[in-house]
Structures are given as C-alpha cells and as structure tokens.
Scaffold this motif. Sequence first.
Motif, PDB file in Angstrom:
ATOM      1  N   LYS B  49       0.733  -1.706  -0.703  1.00 22.06           N
ATOM      2  CA  LYS B  49       0.185   0.510  -0.249  1.00 22.06           C
ATOM      3  C   LYS B  49       1.032   1.307   0.044  1.00 22.06           C
ATOM      4  O   LYS B  49       0.352   2.522  -0.546  1.00 22.06           O
ATOM      5  CB  LYS B  49      -0.853  -0.457   0.821  1.00 22.06           C
ATOM      6  CG  LYS B  49      -2.363  -1.036   0.713  1.00 22.06           C
ATOM      7  CD  LYS B  49      -3.350  -0.850   2.338  1.00 22.06           C
ATOM      8  CE  LYS B  49      -3.969  -1.969   1.541  1.00 22.06           C
ATOM      9  NZ  LYS B  49      -4.834  -2.321   3.237  1.00 22.06           N
ATOM     10  N   TYR B  52       2.221   1.884  -3.951  1.00 21.05           N
ATOM     11  CA  TYR B  52       0.484   2.024  -3.724  1.00 21.05           C
ATOM     12  C   TYR B  52      -0.098   3.697  -3.992  1.00 21.05           C
ATOM     13  O   TYR B  52      -0.538   4.516  -4.193  1.00 21.05           O
ATOM     14  CB  TYR B  52      -0.811   1.064  -4.146  1.00 21.05           C
ATOM     15  CG  TYR B  52      -1.946   1.583  -4.825  1.00 21.05           C
ATOM     16  CD1 TYR B  52      -1.685   1.409  -6.378  1.00 21.05           C
ATOM     17  CD2 TYR B  52      -3.426   1.491  -4.226  1.00 21.05           C
ATOM     18  CE1 TYR B  52      -3.186   1.710  -6.843  1.00 21.05           C
ATOM     19  CE2 TYR B  52      -4.154   1.466  -5.088  1.00 21.05           C
ATOM     20  CZ  TYR B  52      -4.635   2.219  -6.405  1.00 21.05           C
ATOM     21  OH  TYR B  52      -5.243   1.760  -6.720  1.00 21.05           O
ATOM     22  N   PRO B  74      -3.141   7.566  -4.030  1.00 26.15           N
ATOM     23  CA  PRO B  74      -3.152   6.018  -5.524  1.00 26.15           C
ATOM     24  C   PRO B  74      -3.235   6.468  -6.827  1.00 26.15           C
ATOM     25  O   PRO B  74      -2.612   5.899  -7.548  1.00 26.15           O
ATOM     26  CB  PRO B  74      -4.231   4.894  -4.973  1.00 26.15           C
ATOM     27  CG  PRO B  74      -4.367   5.173  -3.744  1.00 26.15           C
ATOM     28  CD  PRO B  74      -4.328   6.981  -3.333  1.00 26.15           C
ATOM     29  N   ALA B  77       0.426   6.747  -8.516  1.00 26.58           N
ATOM     30  CA  ALA B  77       0.870   5.414  -8.259  1.00 26.58           C
ATOM     31  C   ALA B  77       0.731   5.232  -9.592  1.00 26.58           C
ATOM     32  O   ALA B  77       0.938   4.497 -10.190  1.00 26.58           O
ATOM     33  CB  ALA B  77       0.601   4.737  -6.959  1.00 26.58           C
ATOM     34  N   MET B  78      -0.685   5.214  -9.931  1.00 27.85           N
ATOM     35  CA  MET B  78      -1.923   4.414 -11.258  1.00 27.85           C
ATOM     36  C   MET B  78      -0.786   5.459 -12.201  1.00 27.85           C
ATOM     37  O   MET B  78      -0.603   4.680 -13.229  1.00 27.85           O
ATOM     38  CB  MET B  78      -3.023   5.077 -11.255  1.00 27.85           C
ATOM     39  CG  MET B  78      -3.932   3.678 -10.295  1.00 27.85           C
ATOM     40  SD  MET B  78      -5.189   4.018 -10.682  1.00 27.85           S
ATOM     41  CE  MET B  78      -5.585   4.609  -8.988  1.00 27.85           C
ATOM     42  N   ILE B  82       1.705   1.701 -11.459  1.00 23.04           N
ATOM     43  CA  ILE B  82       0.896   0.702 -10.291  1.00 23.04           C
ATOM     44  C   ILE B  82      -0.646   0.303 -10.375  1.00 23.04           C
ATOM     45  O   ILE B  82      -1.415   1.517 -10.288  1.00 23.04           O
ATOM     46  CB  ILE B  82       1.694   1.472  -9.149  1.00 23.04           C
ATOM     47  CG1 ILE B  82       3.112   1.960  -9.538  1.00 23.04           C
ATOM     48  CG2 ILE B  82       1.991   0.639  -7.876  1.00 23.04           C
ATOM     49  CD1 ILE B  82       4.329   0.999  -9.028  1.00 23.04           C
ATOM     50  N   GLY B  83      -0.765  -0.642 -10.015  1.00 18.88           N
ATOM     51  CA  GLY B  83      -1.876  -0.953  -9.388  1.00 18.88           C
ATOM     52  C   GLY B  83      -1.828  -1.636  -8.655  1.00 18.88           C
ATOM     53  O   GLY B  83      -1.161  -2.917  -8.693  1.00 18.88           O
ATOM     54  N   MET B  84      -3.316  -1.911  -8.305  1.00 19.14           N
ATOM     55  CA  MET B  84      -3.342  -2.986  -6.978  1.00 19.14           C
ATOM     56  C   MET B  84      -5.103  -3.142  -6.756  1.00 19.14           C
ATOM     57  O   MET B  84      -5.662  -2.799  -7.190  1.00 19.14           O
ATOM     58  CB  MET B  84      -2.966  -2.373  -5.667  1.00 19.14           C
ATOM     59  CG  MET B  84      -2.564  -2.965  -4.738  1.00 19.14           C
ATOM     60  SD  MET B  84      -1.474  -1.893  -3.475  1.00 19.14           S
ATOM     61  CE  MET B  84      -2.040  -3.855  -2.004  1.00 19.14           C
ATOM     62  N   VAL B 155      -7.690  -2.376 -13.011  1.00 20.41           N
ATOM     63  CA  VAL B 155      -6.852  -1.887 -12.859  1.00 20.41           C
ATOM     64  C   VAL B 155      -5.436  -2.249 -14.218  1.00 20.41           C
ATOM     65  O   VAL B 155      -4.798  -1.549 -14.278  1.00 20.41           O
ATOM     66  CB  VAL B 155      -5.720  -3.087 -12.177  1.00 20.41           C
ATOM     67  CG1 VAL B 155      -4.276  -2.821 -12.073  1.00 20.41           C
ATOM     68  CG2 VAL B 155      -6.971  -2.731 -10.173  1.00 20.41           C
ATOM     69  N   ALA B 160      -1.314  -0.456 -15.892  1.00 24.42           N
ATOM     70  CA  ALA B 160      -0.704  -1.007 -15.021  1.00 24.42           C
ATOM     71  C   ALA B 160       0.755  -1.519 -15.444  1.00 24.42           C
ATOM     72  O   ALA B 160       0.780  -2.380 -16.633  1.00 24.42           O
ATOM     73  CB  ALA B 160      -1.350  -1.927 -13.560  1.00 24.42           C
ATOM     74  N   ILE B 164      -0.335  -5.329  -8.239  1.00 28.00           N
ATOM     75  CA  ILE B 164       0.005  -6.241  -6.857  1.00 28.00           C
ATOM     76  C   ILE B 164      -1.535  -6.873  -6.949  1.00 28.00           C
ATOM     77  O   ILE B 164      -2.831  -6.359  -6.965  1.00 28.00           O
ATOM     78  CB  ILE B 164       0.178  -4.601  -6.229  1.00 28.00           C
ATOM     79  CG1 ILE B 164       1.140  -3.461  -6.593  1.00 28.00           C
ATOM     80  CG2 ILE B 164       0.074  -5.196  -4.687  1.00 28.00           C
ATOM     81  CD1 ILE B 164       1.246  -2.677  -5.623  1.00 28.00           C
TER      82      ILE B 164
END
Lengths: 343, 502
Positions: B49, B52, B74, B77-78, B82-84, B155, B160, B164
């Motif tokens: 996290k 993210y 987030p 981060a996206m 980065i995707g979660m 995501v 991404a 994650i």
Amino acid sequence: MSAAGSIRIIAIVGGSAAFLIGASIFLAAIGRPPLATLSQMVLYAFGDSYSLSESLVKATPILLCALAVILPARLGLITVGGEGQLYFGALTGTAVVIALPAAPMVVLLPAMLLAGAIGGGAWSGIAGLLRARCNVNETISTLLMNYVAVLLVNYVIYGAWKDPASLGWPATMMFPPAAIVPSVFGTRAHVGLIVGIAAAVVLHISVTHTRWGIALRVLAGNRKVAAMAGFSFVKQTLLVMALGGALAGFAGICETSAIQGRLQAGISVGYGLTGFLVAWLSGQNFLRAIPIAILIGGLIAAGDALQLYSKIPSASATIMQGLLFVAALGASGLAGRGTARHG
Amino acid sequence: MAQPLVMMSSIRKQFGPVLANDDVSVTVNAGEVLALLGENGAGKSTLMKILYGFYAADAGTIRISGQPVSFSSPREAMAAGIGMVFQQFSLIPALSVLENLLAALPDAPWLQPRGSTKVRAALRWLTRLAPEIDPNRAVRTLSVGERQLVELAKVLNLDARVVILDEPTSVLTPAETERLYGFIKTLTSEGKAVVLITHKLADIAACADHIVVMRGGKIVDEAPARDRTPGSLVEAMVGRGVAGSLPPPSSPPTDVPLLQVRGLSADIQGRKIRDVSFELAPGEILGIAGVSGNGQFTLAESLAGLVPALAGDVVLDGVSIASRVEDGAISGDVAYVPERPLDNAVVADLDLALNLALRDVRQLDFFPDRKAAFRRAHELISRYDIRPPQPTLAASALSGGNLQKLVIARELSGRVRLVIACYPTMGLDVLATQAVYREMFRQATEDACVVWISEELDDLLSYAHRIAVIHAGEIMGITRREAADRRTLGRWMAGHAMIEAA
C-alpha cells in the motif's frame, strides 16, 4: 492531544474568527460601528441578570429541540421535525387546559405538560413508525409534518378555540394561573430550562454508559449485526423518535404556557430549525448542545434588544445567526478535512 | 541485468505502537512474479500500500525505473503504472460491470454509446480475462471470484506495469484460481511485473519467480522460488517448525439427529435456496462444498434464523430456530460465523471489547461493567492472537484475517449446540486456519453439530464427516467422507445431481 480534540479547537477558534469578520463586514455595510455594536450585543445577551434571563428563555426551546434531533441522530436518523413537534405538543397541551380550565394546579399543570410531551412524541412517532415499518425517509416526513402541525394550530386558533374576548385576534383564551409553568430564580426563565438541562445530562449518560446506548451504537453501525444480537431497529426507532418528539412537544407547551400565556400563532420563531442547527454544531452531543443553545439564545435575545434600543432591524439578528452557523459549520468542516489530509 | 522496475529501499512505517514495516527493501523486476509471503499482519499489505501511494512511508525511498518517486495518492501511483487489487474490492455494487470499468478510466466519457472506442477500451481486458461475464450485469449479482476478475480488469485498463494482487486466491474457486495463475503468466510474458501477496504455498508453487518472506514487519527470507521448499517457507513464515496437521475429528457417537433441516427454502434478494433437507447427529460435521455464489450465504443466514424461511423448518433439539428475525436475537445455542465479517459480523466503528461482547450483549447489566468487558476482551484477544492486541481499537482498524479471528473468538469460545461457519478461514494463514479448525472441532467433540461451508475441498475431505454440495440453491448430493471422491463432488458442483452418480 487527540485528533478530534485539535479539530474541535481549530473549529472553535476559526469559526469565531470567521464569524467576527463576517459580522463586522455586515454591520459596517449597514452603517453601524462593528466593534461597538458587537460588544453591545454581548452586553444585551449576558450583561445583566435581565439580559441573561431573556437569553435563557430563548435558549430553552432551542435546547429541547436540539435534543429532539440529537437522540434520533444517535441511531443514524436525521429529523428536522422539531418545529412541528413543538407546535403539536403546544396543541395537545392546550387541549387539556381548554378541557379542564378550572382544575387545580396539581392536576392541571402535570396533565398539561404530559399531554404536550405525549403530543410531540406521537407526532414524531408517526414519522418513526413510517421509517421503521415502511422505510419512509424520516427527514422528508418530519419536514412535511412541520407544515401540517403549524396549520393545525392555526386551524384551532382561528376556529373552535378562538377566544371571543380577544376581539378577533387569533388566539385561545388566556391560560388560568393553574396552567402557568412556574418560572425559576424569580425571572422569566422557566422550568423548561431545568428539564432541558436535566434531560441532556440523563440522555448523555444513557447513550454513553448503558446497554441501551450500546444498542443504539450497534444499530447505527450495522443493522445486520444488531439483528443477530437481538436489537430491534423498529423498536428503537420508535423509541428515539417518540422520546425526541416528547422533548420538543414539552418545549411547545412550555412556550405556550410560560411565555405566551395562551396558544396563538408564532409561538415559535424557528426554534425547531435552530435546534437542528445547534444539534449539528454540537456534533450530536447532548452536553455540548447546552452551552451552544445558550449562546444562540443570547444572540437572538441581543438581536431583539438591539432592535428595541439601537433601531437596528430585527432581521439583522437573524442574519448574524446565519453567519454564525455558516462560520461554525464551515470551520469545523475545513478543520476536519485538513486534519484528515495530514493525519 | 536490466534496471529493476521498482526498488523500495529501507521502508519504515509505524501505526501507533505497531511497527508494520521495519527497514524493508524489495526489488520488483519486469516480467517476474514476486511473491510476498507471510502470516496475517506480517506487513505485506502495508508495504504494497506504500508502493501504491495509499500510505506514506515514515522513512525509505522508492525508485521506479531508477527514478526516485514519492506518491501522495493512489492516483499518482496509477499514473506511474502501479495498480493494486485489494482484498476488499472497490467496485460499486449497484452499477453494471461496464459502468464500473468505464468510471475507472481516467477520461471516463459522459455518454456511453454502445460499441464506441471507449467501451471497447474498457472491456478489452475483461473479454480476455473472463469472456463469460456479461458486462451489463450489475456487480452485486456477481460472485466474489467474478468481482475480483472485474477488479483486475479495471487495474489492467489503466496500463499498469506493476500489478499488485492482495491475497487474490483466497476468494477463488479451484478453477478460477487455475485461470488466475495462467493469467499471471500471460502478464509476465508481456513484460509486466506482478506482486502476489499471499500466504498460500500453492500460489508460490504455481507461479512465483522470486519469494520474499515477511514476519513481524521484517524480511526474514528472500530467494528465487526454485531454491526453496514449501517446508522451509512455512518455517520462515511462522518462525517455528511446521505444526502437524490436525487429526480428523472422531465419528459422532450416535445417529440420533440433534439438528433437522426439513425442506428449507429462502430468498435473500434473489439468492435462493430450495428444499434443503439434512439431519445432523450431535458431534457431526457437515461440510458444504460448492462454487461460491450458489446460495451458501442464504443457507447460512436461514439456518441461523436471520432470514424468514419461505418454507420448511430448522429444528435444533426439538425446538424450531428458523425465522427468528422479528422476535429477537440469534439463538443462544447457535454460533454463527458469517462470510465477510466486516459486513456481517462486526460493527466497524465500535471497539474490539464491545464487538467481542456482542454475542450476549442483551444479558449485560443496564450499566454494563466496562472493566469486566475489557478483562474478557484481553483474555480472548490473547487466546486467539488478535492483532493489534488493543481492546479499545475500533474493529475497522483490523485486517481481514484478524477480524475473522475476532468473530471466531466471539462465536466459538463459549458452549453451543450448533455451529454455522461460512468460509471461516478465508484470508487466514496456516496457523490461524489450524486454530479455527481446532475450535470448530472442539465444539464437535463437545457434541455440537457443525455446518461448515467452505471452498477448501481438501480440508473438507480431510475433516468433515459428511460432505454436501450446493449448486444453484439446491443440495446436489450428500456423501460420507470415506465414500467421497473429487470427481463426483466436482460433477455435483457443476450441477449434475446425485441420481447420476448413484
């Protein structure tokens, strides 16, 4: 210090500052010296025993109506029906006086107050029943029932209950002395204030320290889990709505009896709505509602006095009241947001 | 070797007194599956996290493709690829699959003409991932496994580069799990990096390239997947030797039924069960297998008496316990561990002590004894290893696994006659799972009936006395454990009734 504590302090300081600036701009705009007028208002609100008693008189129905909002809010219900409950309580309480005008005080006074409370409780309980059984939004139903209650009062004071001796003025007969709520400390402040403060304390202890308080919190938090634990949403909804309504109804009959001396139009100058705002300012906290209600009562009383002595239109008190609410709610919202961001 | 895609160095994160990440460094390479292994509360999710942008690290640096970055949300981060996918999904249940996917696109259009490029863009991953999901279905009608696939598609739609997955297989059926493994391989072959947060060794065996084992906020082991055996990983994870698997509970002493379910039918918002009948002797464990979303929730709720039965009855020791909705609490003889504890079993904003006391909250004094409640909470929290061990904390502060332990502690610590457990070990690690089984089996040895709804077929086959399979709200068949075989159960799960098998 806890985050909630610092939010509250920021909100109080920021809100007061914003209010003072807003009020000063407003006063300057209508051609009044801001600082002098504001300090005069403080004097008119709390400066001597007479002003203080007037402020407490105004604060009483506001406090009771605020409690009528806070209690359902503890169950997650939002009611705006204080005004209607107040009027309906006034109506049912007055009915007892009209029916038994010659009864002795020991009978008449308790019967009248009880009838007022029951009336307000029943009025609010209808909205509670609709919510619990038919899932009717309680905010809408209480709002609409306000109009019905006010018009019902108008109906009787223009019609069946109009006092012939009042020469066409729409009002009931004057209440007999046996139906006058006693005042306290030799002022115009009456027993309703004591009841309001006592109710706030008792309710606060009830919701924080008893099994009933747990039931309300569980129901407000997760209805599904509450059902598993055996708490009934229907029963508690009816209870908090009826209890809240009873307090507002009690305020209504007290206003009618102690302040007006008879049922007539305009027994409330928006006390129900003001109570709603006080409830929100207090963060739905019973104890915090007491000083806030007194503060707002002071503002209203000072507005009346300003109009009388300084020839400032009475609407300016209402405008300043509005400024105060916007400043306080805005500041607490901003403070909460800022802290959440950086916390 | 090429520049690593993500480098997290010396990450440190503290929550109050709890040090969730203590000087943790990990590297994620493109085209590789990094498995983050560890027990509940080991700090795996917290670490990811932070990557993210959901939490800010107290110390440490993050580099993406060599560039130092610092995400404050987030969204940032996206944007950096980065995707979660979380354990708790962020889909809007009332909207359709397509609407959910469209809403997540950065430039979501106001109007959504069918077949437009936007719609195609929103659906491109879903059609690869799960072509059988109708994009116009409302998300609330999807099973948990299907929701996860939609979440994953959401995501991936955002291009991404690092995906994650937080405990992705804990909610999936075996077939869905296999499909997810295959999909993870596709993603890495396309040069994406996948971070798999898990505590299941099967996940590691199936698709991990590199393994990082965390315990108590620290990295305790790190190696390429081929260099580690399952045994050594479990040892690193729990910090002690592998606890032996449990002995199967002994057979019930008598055949006289304690629980009788007769022709039970119920309906919760379209999720129906029809004509469910079975009998359980005291001490008997009935496993209910089946693909999730086939009426398990409705079955559990109606057995517990929380929804009215449309027909039929549930009789426990001669007393009907069905349809107790209006006349009060769940019976004191029944312990109910529902699925999704946050929605169904706890009050999120109340403290742990109160949540632990909810089972007999109506028997409390009018002025409840707080000290006694906290004493009891302390005792249960340490006995069931609920972390963080603070009775004053709100339940919402607990991770999924610890919430589950909280519910187990509340429901199974006392004496009951019927246990209804719905996915009781979902999201739990090896040790916690065994602890839950031990509590369930203890209830059985003390002559309670146990209805155990699960998707862990291996566990059902090891421990349940009988296994029933539910499909589309109906019981397809019931068999004794000794007579059960995976093929028959699989046929039942797919909807072929018992007659053919018998």
